[in-house]
Design a protein around this motif. Structure first.
Motif, PDB file in Angstrom:
ATOM      1  N   LYS A 143       0.993  -0.980  -0.017  1.00 47.10           N
ATOM      2  CA  LYS A 143       0.115  -0.108   0.044  1.00 47.10           C
ATOM      3  C   LYS A 143       0.800   1.292   0.160  1.00 47.10           C
ATOM      4  N   GLU A 144       2.058   1.103   0.379  1.00 49.46           N
ATOM      5  CA  GLU A 144       2.838   2.622   0.663  1.00 49.46           C
ATOM      6  C   GLU A 144       4.296   2.054   0.598  1.00 49.46           C
ATOM      7  N   SER A 145       5.158   3.275   0.138  1.00 46.38           N
ATOM      8  CA  SER A 145       6.538   3.162   0.348  1.00 46.38           C
ATOM      9  C   SER A 145       6.989   3.142   1.724  1.00 46.38           C
ATOM     10  N   LEU A 146       8.090   2.221   2.028  1.00 41.74           N
ATOM     11  CA  LEU A 146       8.562   2.102   3.189  1.00 41.74           C
ATOM     12  C   LEU A 146      10.061   2.631   3.431  1.00 41.74           C
ATOM     13  N   PRO A 147      10.768   3.130   4.528  1.00 45.86           N
ATOM     14  CA  PRO A 147      11.892   3.884   4.458  1.00 45.86           C
ATOM     15  C   PRO A 147      12.959   2.345   4.359  1.00 45.86           C
ATOM     16  N   ALA A 148      13.996   2.926   3.922  1.00 44.63           N
ATOM     17  CA  ALA A 148      15.292   1.640   4.134  1.00 44.63           C
ATOM     18  C   ALA A 148      15.771   1.333   5.321  1.00 44.63           C
ATOM     19  N   ALA A 149      16.186   0.109   5.373  1.00 45.81           N
ATOM     20  CA  ALA A 149      16.646  -0.444   6.538  1.00 45.81           C
ATOM     21  C   ALA A 149      17.977   0.110   6.998  1.00 45.81           C
ATOM     22  N   ASP A 150      18.165   0.147   8.214  1.00 47.54           N
ATOM     23  CA  ASP A 150      19.459   0.423   9.001  1.00 47.54           C
ATOM     24  C   ASP A 150      20.215  -0.520   8.842  1.00 47.54           C
ATOM     25  N   THR A 151      21.628  -0.295   9.563  1.00 49.13           N
ATOM     26  CA  THR A 151      22.638  -1.188   9.510  1.00 49.13           C
ATOM     27  C   THR A 151      22.262  -2.563  10.348  1.00 49.13           C
ATOM     28  N   ASN A 152      21.187  -2.456  11.173  1.00 47.35           N
ATOM     29  CA  ASN A 152      20.796  -3.392  12.200  1.00 47.35           C
ATOM     30  C   ASN A 152      19.795  -4.381  11.272  1.00 47.35           C
ATOM     31  N   GLY A 153      19.292  -4.095   9.946  1.00 44.44           N
ATOM     32  CA  GLY A 153      18.318  -4.712   9.331  1.00 44.44           C
ATOM     33  C   GLY A 153      16.891  -4.394   9.719  1.00 44.44           C
ATOM     34  N   CYS A 154      16.679  -2.902  10.391  1.00 45.47           N
ATOM     35  CA  CYS A 154      15.482  -2.554  10.941  1.00 45.47           C
ATOM     36  C   CYS A 154      14.959  -1.062  10.246  1.00 45.47           C
ATOM     37  N   THR A 155      13.766  -0.821  10.213  1.00 44.53           N
ATOM     38  CA  THR A 155      13.041   0.637   9.996  1.00 44.53           C
ATOM     39  C   THR A 155      12.070   0.767  10.722  1.00 44.53           C
ATOM     40  N   VAL A 156      11.784   2.060  10.989  1.00 49.17           N
ATOM     41  CA  VAL A 156      10.370   2.446  11.745  1.00 49.17           C
ATOM     42  C   VAL A 156       9.678   3.119  10.815  1.00 49.17           C
ATOM     43  N   TYR A 157       8.247   3.000  10.960  1.00 47.94           N
ATOM     44  CA  TYR A 157       7.302   3.661  10.039  1.00 47.94           C
ATOM     45  C   TYR A 157       6.036   3.650  10.903  1.00 47.94           C
ATOM     46  N   ARG A 158       5.250   4.724  10.681  1.00 44.57           N
ATOM     47  CA  ARG A 158       3.791   5.009  11.134  1.00 44.57           C
ATOM     48  C   ARG A 158       2.949   5.090   9.952  1.00 44.57           C
ATOM     49  N   PHE A 159       2.090   3.992   9.790  1.00 46.81           N
ATOM     50  CA  PHE A 159       1.110   3.733   8.701  1.00 46.81           C
ATOM     51  C   PHE A 159      -0.005   4.812   8.941  1.00 46.81           C
ATOM     52  N   LYS A 160      -0.298   5.479   7.587  1.00 46.50           N
ATOM     53  CA  LYS A 160      -1.158   6.578   7.608  1.00 46.50           C
ATOM     54  C   LYS A 160      -2.713   6.098   7.399  1.00 46.50           C
ATOM     55  N   THR A 161      -2.865   4.836   6.716  1.00 44.78           N
ATOM     56  CA  THR A 161      -4.160   4.223   6.360  1.00 44.78           C
ATOM     57  C   THR A 161      -4.553   3.015   7.221  1.00 44.78           C
ATOM     58  N   THR A 162      -5.775   2.549   7.197  1.00 47.94           N
ATOM     59  CA  THR A 162      -6.209   1.538   7.751  1.00 47.94           C
ATOM     60  C   THR A 162      -6.170   0.232   6.902  1.00 47.94           C
ATOM     61  N   GLY A 163      -6.415  -0.940   7.377  1.00 50.93           N
ATOM     62  CA  GLY A 163      -6.879  -1.944   6.512  1.00 50.93           C
ATOM     63  C   GLY A 163      -5.628  -2.729   6.397  1.00 50.93           C
ATOM     64  N   PRO A 164      -5.783  -4.082   5.966  1.00 49.79           N
ATOM     65  CA  PRO A 164      -4.583  -4.965   5.772  1.00 49.79           C
ATOM     66  C   PRO A 164      -3.386  -4.638   4.694  1.00 49.79           C
ATOM     67  N   ARG A 165      -2.578  -5.138   4.945  1.00 51.82           N
ATOM     68  CA  ARG A 165      -1.544  -4.990   3.781  1.00 51.82           C
ATOM     69  C   ARG A 165      -0.350  -6.046   4.011  1.00 51.82           C
ATOM     70  N   THR A 166       0.230  -6.359   2.659  1.00 49.07           N
ATOM     71  CA  THR A 166       1.252  -7.170   2.668  1.00 49.07           C
ATOM     72  C   THR A 166       2.749  -6.540   2.932  1.00 49.07           C
ATOM     73  N   LEU A 167       3.323  -6.814   3.766  1.00 51.64           N
ATOM     74  CA  LEU A 167       4.730  -6.427   4.015  1.00 51.64           C
ATOM     75  C   LEU A 167       5.792  -7.325   3.558  1.00 51.64           C
ATOM     76  N   THR A 168       6.624  -7.048   2.765  1.00 50.24           N
ATOM     77  CA  THR A 168       7.767  -8.100   1.955  1.00 50.24           C
ATOM     78  C   THR A 168       9.476  -7.358   2.438  1.00 50.24           C
ATOM     79  N   VAL A 169      10.238  -8.137   2.993  1.00 54.09           N
ATOM     80  CA  VAL A 169      11.616  -8.029   2.915  1.00 54.09           C
ATOM     81  C   VAL A 169      12.140  -8.926   1.984  1.00 54.09           C
ATOM     82  N   THR A 170      13.030  -8.346   1.209  1.00 52.13           N
ATOM     83  CA  THR A 170      14.019  -8.864   0.094  1.00 52.13           C
ATOM     84  C   THR A 170      15.311  -8.902   0.657  1.00 52.13           C
ATOM     85  N   ALA A 171      15.961 -10.007   0.574  1.00 54.41           N
ATOM     86  CA  ALA A 171      17.230 -10.007   0.967  1.00 54.41           C
ATOM     87  C   ALA A 171      18.066 -10.207  -0.188  1.00 54.41           C
TER      88      ALA A 171
END
Length: 734
Positions: A470-498
């Motif tokens: 549903k939206e663009s997410l920030p880049a991962a940091d050196t620890n493999g994490c990112t923080v984001y506040r979702f602006k819309t409700t409802g289900p979405r699929t989140l994917t991580v690609t290594a």
């Protein structure tokens, strides 16, 4: 009786580079007929009766001592050298020398390799005897004879070790403990730890060690032979044993073809005689690092290997070769592959066993790794072969012009490792709210931390990328994490690609349902225009700024509307919104803010649009910030910085002079000027902003009731337009 042609039969054998192995390897004896077996250290003149030519002259000790200089005066590419011998005294032996004599000498101070020369002239230069001579062939001194030598080139026979580069050290011992599996001693231990080549963007380094021994053997036979019609028979053998643990690193973006000399070992001459004629053989060993191929990137590999092989070259009218196939044993070592490369690299040993230091038999043995890397383009892979290459040859014009030939006896490889890049593995992927008191649900008010853990057995460097349906997410940091506040409700699929350095990928997904947050109803206030403000049409149109605030942090969620549908308003409360009027009359302007749950808060003001009168219209002024909201006067600490904003205007677009002051409400005569000046282009409004601290004007920890006062005039009006805003300044925190 018919004269038969005179023929020369020669048999010469060489065995070198025997390096001790920690595993049982085959005997390196070349294929039959065998060369001399080294290790006995016993010269032999054989059974053939020596026949020396009458013109042969062997220098005695006094004449060798009298030699002060051997100088090469000509060295043609094809043909013998011409030398000049200078003697400080004329011994009886030297006094008898004449043109045509063949002069033979053991090593001396001025001729450390001895010599075999044909005298061209003899003359005196003052008190110095000068002999001019050319290199002679052995057959000019000897009619018939034979000799065999078998020597172990042990450390005690070393005359000199020449270090040709730093980072290389050679330790020697004749007393090393025997290797139980082979029964051999390690006489030589070569340590490598250095960057050997670093030029033009190409860098090669090695680290490790090589243990080895050196042996050499030669058999020489000169005779009349009425049987072999070709007249020459030659055979040289070589055996190779070597143990090594060597790490090779190369970084470049270009072809590399370098032979970096490491050390040169010179042994004392080996002297044997055929009759009275001394034959002086000079063994030398050259150690080098050879690199050949191309590389783009960074490549490191380690070879832990043992090699054993046997080979021979032979001449009997034509040259041929045969060999005993090499046996290669290895262990897989460390590797680092971030390159496209086809590279051969490894140590090489070259042994020369030269008659009078000039000509004779030569052999080389090179153990090298052949690395082929395709990384990261194409199909990432890495192939490493362990290879053994042995060459042997002879260049002995002093014996016969026909003896000049060299060949690669074998160049064989065994596969060490074939590696193809494997994709990374994502071991963990989570989405967790960072809010301590937010409850179990993730809402549009939650700060959500996405984290993933990925590993790759081939590559420590793995890049992570988060995506959402549903939206663009920030880049991962050196620890493999990112923080984001979702602006819309409802289900979405989140994917991580290594993704690893070779472009291989792994994907893992999860479903996240974002809930609506229970938000308060927004509060809204309008600072401009002010309630009941009169706006004048000029040429049928009037424009004024809109200034409003809401408790929401999103200006796009606040919308301006007018009760007169003909009015044109900015679509939201972002930037500097305006309203344009083109008709007379009173209308209501409304700012509506709506939260994520659809709940709205509103504020409205009434504006009266009138025709512009003929007389001068006074300047307009308002303090838009800070503002009283819901009856609450804005309050600050005296040392808190806050912004004062004012909005100025004039219906005739006159310049407006203004002065903004601050004073204690109880003492207006002690007003402090915050800002003053002249505003231009005022028809559509002119904004003034100033950041202040009350303490700056009234001293540290000021407190009490204060008033902001704005005065504005177009210099035509009888008195200025005045607006005020009450402030409360609270005591400093204790």
């Amino acid at each position: 009786m018919k004269n038969l042609p005179r023929n020369l039969a020669l048999s010469l054998g060489l065995l070198a580079f025997t390096a001790c192995s920690s595993t049982s390897l085959p005997n390196p004896t070349p294929p039959s007929p065998n060369p001399s077996t080294p290790g006995t250290d016993t010269p032999s003149t054989g059974t053939l009766t020596p026949i020396i030519k009458p013109s042969t002259r062997v220098l005695e000790a006094a004449s060798r001592e009298a030699l002060t200089q051997l100088k090469v005066v000509a060295a043609p590419t094809n043909g013998p050298r011409v030398v000049e011998l200078r003697y400080k005294t004329v011994t009886p032996f030297l006094a008898a020398l004449k043109t045509g004599d063949v002069l033979v000498s053991e090593p001396s101070a001025a001729a450390p390799s001895g010599f075999l020369l044909h005298v061209e002239s003899v003359r005196m230069d003052g008190a110095t005897l000068v002999v001019t001579a050319r290199d002679a062939k052995l057959t000019e001194a000897i009619e018939q004879g034979e000799v065999s030598i078998q020597e172990s080139l042990k450390p005690e026979r070393l005359l000199n070790v020449e270090n040709l580069t730093s980072g290389v050290s050679l330790s020697t011992s004749s007393l090393r403990p025997q290797d139980l599996s082979t029964g051999k001693n390690y006489n030589y231990h070569l340590s490598l730890d250095h960057v050997f080549y670093d030029q033009n963007g190409k860098k090669v380094s090695t680290k490790g060690h090589i243990d080895f021994n050196l042996d050499a053997g030669i058999t020489l036979k000169l005779t009349y032979d009425w049987i072999i019609p070709t007249g020459i028979f030659f055979r040289a053998g070589v055996g190779v044993y070597q143990d090594a643990k060597v790490q090779v690193s190369a970084q470049a973006d270009a072809p590399i073809n370098e032979s970096i000399e490491l050390q040169r070992l010179v042994f004392e001459p080996i002297i044997v005689s055929i009759g009275p004629v001394p034959l002086v053989f000079v063994p030398t060993v050259a150690l080098s690092l050879d690199v050949d191929g191309h590389i783009k990137g960074d490549l490191t590999y380690e070879l832990i290997e043992s090699v054993g092989a046997g080979a021979a070259v032979q001449f009997d009218g034509e040259f041929s070769k045969d060999f005993k196939a090499p046996e290669l044993k290895f262990e897989q070592g460390f590797k680092k592959v971030q390159a496209n490369a086809d590279l051969k690299a490894g140590p090489k040993v070259k042994v020369d066993f030269l008659l009078y230091g000039l000509a004779g038999a030569t052999a080389t043995a090179q153990i090298y790794g052949h690395a082929v890397a395709n990384y990261p383009t194409g199909t990432p892979q890495f192939d490493l072969d362990l290879c053994a290459k042995v060459t042997a040859g002879v260049n002995a014009p002093m014996i016969s012009d026909a003896l000049s030939w060299s060949t690669t006896v074998f160049d064989k490889c065994a596969d060490v490792v074939t590696w193809t890049n494997k994709p990374p593995v994502i071991e963990k992927f989570t989405a967790v709210s960072e809010d301590l008191f937010g409850g179990p649900d993730i809402t549009t008010a939650s700060n959500v931390k996405l984290c993933a853990v990925a590993k790759d057995e081939d590559d420590a460097k793995v890049a992570l990328n988060f995506t959402s349906s549903k939206e663009s997410l920030p880049a991962a940091d050196t620890n493999g994490c990112t923080v984001y506040r979702f602006k819309t409700t409802g289900p979405r699929t989140l994917t991580v690609t290594a993704t690893d350095s070779g472009g291989m990928t792994a994907v893992r997904s999860l479903t996240l349902d974002v809930k609506a947050v229970d938000e308060p109803v927004p509060t809204v206030s309008i600072q401009a225009p002010t309630a009941g403000q009169v706006v004048y049409l000029d040429g049928g149109v009037a424009t004024t700024y809109l200034k409003g605030t809401s408790s929401l942090d999103d200006c796009k969620k606040a919308k301006w509307t007018s009760s007169n549908p003909a009015d044109a308003l900015s679509p939201d409360n972002c930037g500097a919104p305006i309203v344009t009027f083109n008709s007379l009359g009173t209308r209501t302007l409304t700012l509506t803010a709506t939260n994520g749950q659809g709940e709205s808060g509103k504020a409205s003001v009434t504006v009266n649009v009138q025709a512009k009168p003929a007389s001068n219209l006074a300047a307009t002024a308002s303090i838009t910030k800070p503002a009283t909201t819901n009856g609450q006067v804005p309050a600050f600490h005296g040392d808190t910085t806050f912004t004062v904003e004012a909005l100025l205007g004039d219906p005739e677009n006159d310049n407006v002079t203004y002065k903004l002051t601050l004073f204690r409400t109880s003492t207006p005569g002690d007003a402090k000027v915050i800002a003053q000046g002249t505003a231009t282009g005022t028809k559509n409004g002119f904004s003034v902003a100033k950041a202040i601290k009350v303490d700056t004007f009234f001293g540290q920890c000021s407190s009490g009731e204060f008033t902001l006062r704005l005065e504005a005039s177009d210099n035509h009006q009888a008195s200025p337009t005045v607006k005020t805003q009450a402030l409360k300044v609270v005591q400093c925190p204790q």
